[in-house]
Scaffold this motif. Sequence first.
Motif, PDB file in Angstrom:
ATOM      1  N   ARG A 113     -14.084  71.319 101.058  1.00  0.00           N
ATOM      2  CA  ARG A 113     -14.356  69.891 101.249  1.00  0.00           C
ATOM      3  C   ARG A 113     -13.169  69.190 101.933  1.00  0.00           C
ATOM      4  O   ARG A 113     -13.336  68.347 102.807  1.00  0.00           O
ATOM      5  CB  ARG A 113     -14.653  69.237  99.901  1.00  0.00           C
ATOM      6  CG  ARG A 113     -16.074  69.561  99.395  1.00  0.00           C
ATOM      7  CD  ARG A 113     -16.462  68.605  98.269  1.00  0.00           C
ATOM      8  NE  ARG A 113     -15.653  68.811  97.083  1.00  0.00           N
ATOM      9  CZ  ARG A 113     -15.980  69.648  96.110  1.00  0.00           C
ATOM     10  NH1 ARG A 113     -17.099  70.367  96.200  1.00  0.00           N
ATOM     11  NH2 ARG A 113     -15.203  69.782  95.067  1.00  0.00           N
ATOM     12  N   GLU A 114     -11.954  69.580 101.524  1.00  0.00           N
ATOM     13  CA  GLU A 114     -10.761  68.978 102.120  1.00  0.00           C
ATOM     14  C   GLU A 114     -10.683  69.348 103.589  1.00  0.00           C
ATOM     15  O   GLU A 114     -10.352  68.509 104.453  1.00  0.00           O
ATOM     16  CB  GLU A 114      -9.503  69.456 101.378  1.00  0.00           C
ATOM     17  CG  GLU A 114      -9.355  68.889  99.980  1.00  0.00           C
ATOM     18  CD  GLU A 114      -9.234  67.370  99.995  1.00  0.00           C
ATOM     19  OE1 GLU A 114      -8.679  66.813 100.969  1.00  0.00           O
ATOM     20  OE2 GLU A 114      -9.711  66.749  99.030  1.00  0.00           O
ATOM     21  N   GLU A 115     -10.988  70.615 103.921  1.00  0.00           N
ATOM     22  CA  GLU A 115     -10.952  71.041 105.315  1.00  0.00           C
ATOM     23  C   GLU A 115     -12.005  70.302 106.132  1.00  0.00           C
ATOM     24  O   GLU A 115     -11.781  69.900 107.279  1.00  0.00           O
ATOM     25  CB  GLU A 115     -11.190  72.554 105.400  1.00  0.00           C
ATOM     26  CG  GLU A 115     -10.028  73.377 104.849  1.00  0.00           C
ATOM     27  CD  GLU A 115     -10.318  74.863 104.893  1.00  0.00           C
ATOM     28  OE1 GLU A 115     -11.437  75.223 105.354  1.00  0.00           O
ATOM     29  OE2 GLU A 115      -9.462  75.650 104.471  1.00  0.00           O
ATOM     30  N   LEU A 116     -13.219  70.127 105.524  1.00  0.00           N
ATOM     31  CA  LEU A 116     -14.298  69.430 106.235  1.00  0.00           C
ATOM     32  C   LEU A 116     -13.911  67.986 106.520  1.00  0.00           C
ATOM     33  O   LEU A 116     -14.164  67.458 107.621  1.00  0.00           O
ATOM     34  CB  LEU A 116     -15.574  69.500 105.398  1.00  0.00           C
ATOM     35  CG  LEU A 116     -16.820  68.831 106.023  1.00  0.00           C
ATOM     36  CD1 LEU A 116     -17.156  69.440 107.401  1.00  0.00           C
ATOM     37  CD2 LEU A 116     -18.008  68.958 105.102  1.00  0.00           C
ATOM     38  N   ARG A 117     -13.287  67.286 105.594  1.00  0.00           N
ATOM     39  CA  ARG A 117     -12.855  65.908 105.817  1.00  0.00           C
ATOM     40  C   ARG A 117     -11.829  65.852 106.967  1.00  0.00           C
ATOM     41  O   ARG A 117     -11.826  64.935 107.802  1.00  0.00           O
ATOM     42  CB  ARG A 117     -12.230  65.350 104.537  1.00  0.00           C
ATOM     43  CG  ARG A 117     -13.223  65.118 103.427  1.00  0.00           C
ATOM     44  CD  ARG A 117     -12.563  64.275 102.324  1.00  0.00           C
ATOM     45  NE  ARG A 117     -13.414  64.208 101.155  1.00  0.00           N
ATOM     46  CZ  ARG A 117     -13.291  64.956 100.085  1.00  0.00           C
ATOM     47  NH1 ARG A 117     -12.298  65.853 100.021  1.00  0.00           N
ATOM     48  NH2 ARG A 117     -14.127  64.823  99.073  1.00  0.00           N
ATOM     49  N   GLY A 118     -10.943  66.851 106.979  1.00  0.00           N
ATOM     50  CA  GLY A 118      -9.940  66.857 108.035  1.00  0.00           C
ATOM     51  C   GLY A 118     -10.567  67.030 109.408  1.00  0.00           C
ATOM     52  O   GLY A 118     -10.161  66.393 110.386  1.00  0.00           O
ATOM     53  N   GLY A 160     -17.319  60.118 112.823  1.00  0.00           N
ATOM     54  CA  GLY A 160     -17.883  59.053 111.997  1.00  0.00           C
ATOM     55  C   GLY A 160     -17.066  58.907 110.736  1.00  0.00           C
ATOM     56  O   GLY A 160     -16.004  59.517 110.578  1.00  0.00           O
ATOM     57  N   PRO A 161     -17.558  58.073 109.918  1.00  0.00           N
ATOM     58  CA  PRO A 161     -16.828  57.855 108.648  1.00  0.00           C
ATOM     59  C   PRO A 161     -16.775  59.127 107.821  1.00  0.00           C
ATOM     60  O   PRO A 161     -17.643  59.976 107.907  1.00  0.00           O
ATOM     61  CB  PRO A 161     -17.640  56.759 107.957  1.00  0.00           C
ATOM     62  CG  PRO A 161     -19.033  56.901 108.533  1.00  0.00           C
ATOM     63  CD  PRO A 161     -18.844  57.316 109.965  1.00  0.00           C
ATOM     64  N   THR A 162     -15.703  59.158 107.065  1.00  0.00           N
ATOM     65  CA  THR A 162     -15.519  60.323 106.178  1.00  0.00           C
ATOM     66  C   THR A 162     -16.625  60.338 105.141  1.00  0.00           C
ATOM     67  O   THR A 162     -16.956  59.282 104.576  1.00  0.00           O
ATOM     68  CB  THR A 162     -14.168  60.255 105.480  1.00  0.00           C
ATOM     69  OG1 THR A 162     -13.153  60.208 106.474  1.00  0.00           O
ATOM     70  CG2 THR A 162     -13.966  61.452 104.553  1.00  0.00           C
ATOM     71  N   PRO A 163     -17.242  61.455 104.953  1.00  0.00           N
ATOM     72  CA  PRO A 163     -18.339  61.500 103.941  1.00  0.00           C
ATOM     73  C   PRO A 163     -17.824  60.973 102.611  1.00  0.00           C
ATOM     74  O   PRO A 163     -16.680  61.218 102.221  1.00  0.00           O
ATOM     75  CB  PRO A 163     -18.671  62.997 103.832  1.00  0.00           C
ATOM     76  CG  PRO A 163     -18.227  63.567 105.132  1.00  0.00           C
ATOM     77  CD  PRO A 163     -17.034  62.776 105.556  1.00  0.00           C
ATOM     78  N   PRO A 164     -18.698  60.169 101.971  1.00  0.00           N
ATOM     79  CA  PRO A 164     -18.263  59.607 100.667  1.00  0.00           C
ATOM     80  C   PRO A 164     -17.823  60.729  99.719  1.00  0.00           C
ATOM     81  O   PRO A 164     -18.401  61.793  99.701  1.00  0.00           O
ATOM     82  CB  PRO A 164     -19.518  58.901 100.140  1.00  0.00           C
ATOM     83  CG  PRO A 164     -20.350  58.643 101.375  1.00  0.00           C
ATOM     84  CD  PRO A 164     -20.058  59.755 102.324  1.00  0.00           C
ATOM     85  N   GLU A 165     -16.802  60.366  98.970  1.00  0.00           N
ATOM     86  CA  GLU A 165     -16.248  61.360  98.032  1.00  0.00           C
ATOM     87  C   GLU A 165     -17.310  61.846  97.065  1.00  0.00           C
ATOM     88  O   GLU A 165     -17.411  63.028  96.804  1.00  0.00           O
ATOM     89  CB  GLU A 165     -15.080  60.717  97.266  1.00  0.00           C
ATOM     90  CG  GLU A 165     -14.325  61.688  96.366  1.00  0.00           C
ATOM     91  CD  GLU A 165     -13.437  62.595  97.143  1.00  0.00           C
ATOM     92  OE1 GLU A 165     -13.054  63.675  96.612  1.00  0.00           O
ATOM     93  OE2 GLU A 165     -13.086  62.248  98.286  1.00  0.00           O
TER      94      GLU A 165
END
Length: 263
Positions: A240-245, A253-258
Motif C-alpha cells: 500500500r505504501e509503494e502504491l501511494r508513492g 490523482g488524489p492519493t487513495p483514501p487511507e
Amino acid sequence: MYTDSVLLESRSARSGMTHRVEVLDKVKALAFSTGAAQATTRDVANYFEVPVKTVEKLTERHREELINNGMTVLRGADLHAYQTDTLSVSSEPGSGYPQRRSGLTVFSRRAVLNVALLLRDSAVAQRVRAYLLDVEEVARAHPGVEAVRQSAEELRQTVRTLAAGYGSLDRRVGNLEAADAELGTVLQELAPVIGRISTRVERMDHRLAETERRTERTEQVVCAMSQRLADMGEDMRAMREELRGVVRAVGAGPTPPESRMES
C-alpha cells in the motif's frame, strides 16, 4: 477341724476351701467337652455322675455363691466368641437342626469344686470332700509341704492356661490359613479379568498419547499459519505504501483514501 457335714452346711467353711482345685483331678479326671478352661453344665454333671437337672437345680439355689467362685452365663458377643472358638452352635448332640443358645452357663475349676462342696447325693462329690479334708489336715500338720504343694499347683495352673491359650491360637491360625487359601482362589479367578482391564487401560493410554501428539502438531500448524498471516499483513502494508508513492509520482490523482486502501 471341718467335717463333711460342716462343708455342706457352712458357706464360710466352703469359701476357705475352693482354692484347692487340684483335688478334682486327684479324685477323677475333669474333662471339658469344649477343650477350654471352662466346663459346661453337662461337663459338671458327667464329672459328678448326676443328672444335668441336679446341677441346674443346685446352681439355682446357690447362684450367688457359685458366681463368686467363677460360674458365669455367657450371652451376646461373649457367647458368640465362645461358640466360634470352642463350641458348636447346636444345643444338644445329635439334634436334627442346630438350635442357637440365648445363654450358656460355664464353670471355672473353682466353681466346679464349689459344686462338689454342695452336692449331697454324689459319690464323686463325697470323695472330693474327703480328699479335700485330708489335704487340709496335712497342710496344718506340715506347713512346708503345703508351700511346696501350692507352688506345684500354681505351676500346673500356668501350664493349663498356656495350653488353653495355645489351642485357641492354633485354631485362629488355622482360620487365617483357610482364609488365605480362599483369598488365593479368588485372586486366581480374578486374574483374567484384571488382565483384560489392564490391557484396555494400556490401549487407552496409547490413544491418549496419540491424541496428545496430534494436538501438539495441530498447535504447531496453527502457530505457523498465524505467523504467515502476520507476515502477509506486513507485506500488504508495504505494498500500500509503494502504491501511494507511485500514485503521487505520476500525479494520477488524489492519493487513495487511507480507509479505502486499507479496506
